[in-house]
Scaffold this motif. Structure first.
Motif, PDB file in Angstrom:
ATOM      1  N   ILE A   1      42.185 -14.793  -4.963  1.00  0.00           N
ATOM      2  CA  ILE A   1      41.033 -15.020  -3.745  1.00  0.00           C
ATOM      3  C   ILE A   1      41.365 -14.585  -2.411  1.00  0.00           C
ATOM      4  O   ILE A   1      42.461 -15.028  -2.050  1.00  0.00           O
ATOM      5  N   HIS A   2      40.456 -13.686  -1.905  1.00  0.00           N
ATOM      6  CA  HIS A   2      41.030 -13.481  -0.428  1.00  0.00           C
ATOM      7  C   HIS A   2      39.916 -13.121   0.478  1.00  0.00           C
ATOM      8  O   HIS A   2      40.034 -13.021   1.445  1.00  0.00           O
ATOM      9  N   CYS A   3      38.755 -13.108  -0.103  1.00  0.00           N
ATOM     10  CA  CYS A   3      37.361 -13.251   1.013  1.00  0.00           C
ATOM     11  C   CYS A   3      36.307 -13.627   0.365  1.00  0.00           C
ATOM     12  O   CYS A   3      36.017 -14.414  -0.778  1.00  0.00           O
ATOM     13  N   ASN A   4      35.149 -13.731   1.005  1.00  0.00           N
ATOM     14  CA  ASN A   4      33.883 -14.237   0.410  1.00  0.00           C
ATOM     15  C   ASN A   4      33.190 -13.619  -0.838  1.00  0.00           C
ATOM     16  O   ASN A   4      32.557 -14.091  -1.682  1.00  0.00           O
ATOM     17  N   SER A   5      33.624 -12.196  -0.897  1.00  0.00           N
ATOM     18  CA  SER A   5      33.080 -11.538  -2.145  1.00  0.00           C
ATOM     19  C   SER A   5      33.646 -12.317  -3.381  1.00  0.00           C
ATOM     20  O   SER A   5      33.105 -12.200  -4.372  1.00  0.00           O
ATOM     21  N   CYS A   6      34.948 -12.426  -3.149  1.00  0.00           N
ATOM     22  CA  CYS A   6      35.811 -12.977  -4.238  1.00  0.00           C
ATOM     23  C   CYS A   6      34.994 -14.608  -4.604  1.00  0.00           C
ATOM     24  O   CYS A   6      34.782 -14.884  -5.840  1.00  0.00           O
ATOM     25  N   LYS A   7      34.750 -15.265  -3.710  1.00  0.00           N
ATOM     26  CA  LYS A   7      34.098 -16.440  -3.738  1.00  0.00           C
ATOM     27  C   LYS A   7      32.741 -16.397  -4.638  1.00  0.00           C
ATOM     28  O   LYS A   7      32.509 -17.035  -5.583  1.00  0.00           O
TER      29      LYS A   7
HETATM   30 CU    CU Z   1      37.648 -10.732  -2.075  1.00  0.00          CU
END
Ligand code: CU
Length: 69
Positions: free
Chosen positions: A11-17
């Motif tokens: 997980i590294h950003c809001n799209s991952c979330k």
């Molecule tokens: Cu991401």
């Protein structure tokens, strides 16, 4: 409802979330992802699904997880 906490290192950003929360919702459960901590709090119905199946679905999206709680 059963609860579990997953550690998802990729997980590294809001799209991952969003991807993770939507995938889990599609399976009929609830996820709340903390991008900073790289964790996902999952609420699911044990009678309807197995946590490992959910983890398998996330893995297919590229998110390998570890159960930490
Ligand atoms: Cu991401």
């Amino acid at each position: 409802m059963k609860k579990a906490k997953l550690l998802i290192k990729s997980i590294h950003c809001n799209s991952c979330k969003m991807m993770i929360e939507e995938e889990v919702a599609d399976k009929g459960a609830k996820a709340s992802v903390d991008v900073g901590k790289r964790t996902a709090d999952i609420e699911f119905d044990e009678k309807k699904m197995k946590l490992d199946d959910l983890r398998g679905a996330l893995k297919e999206l590229g998110y390998e997880s570890e159960v930490i709680g």
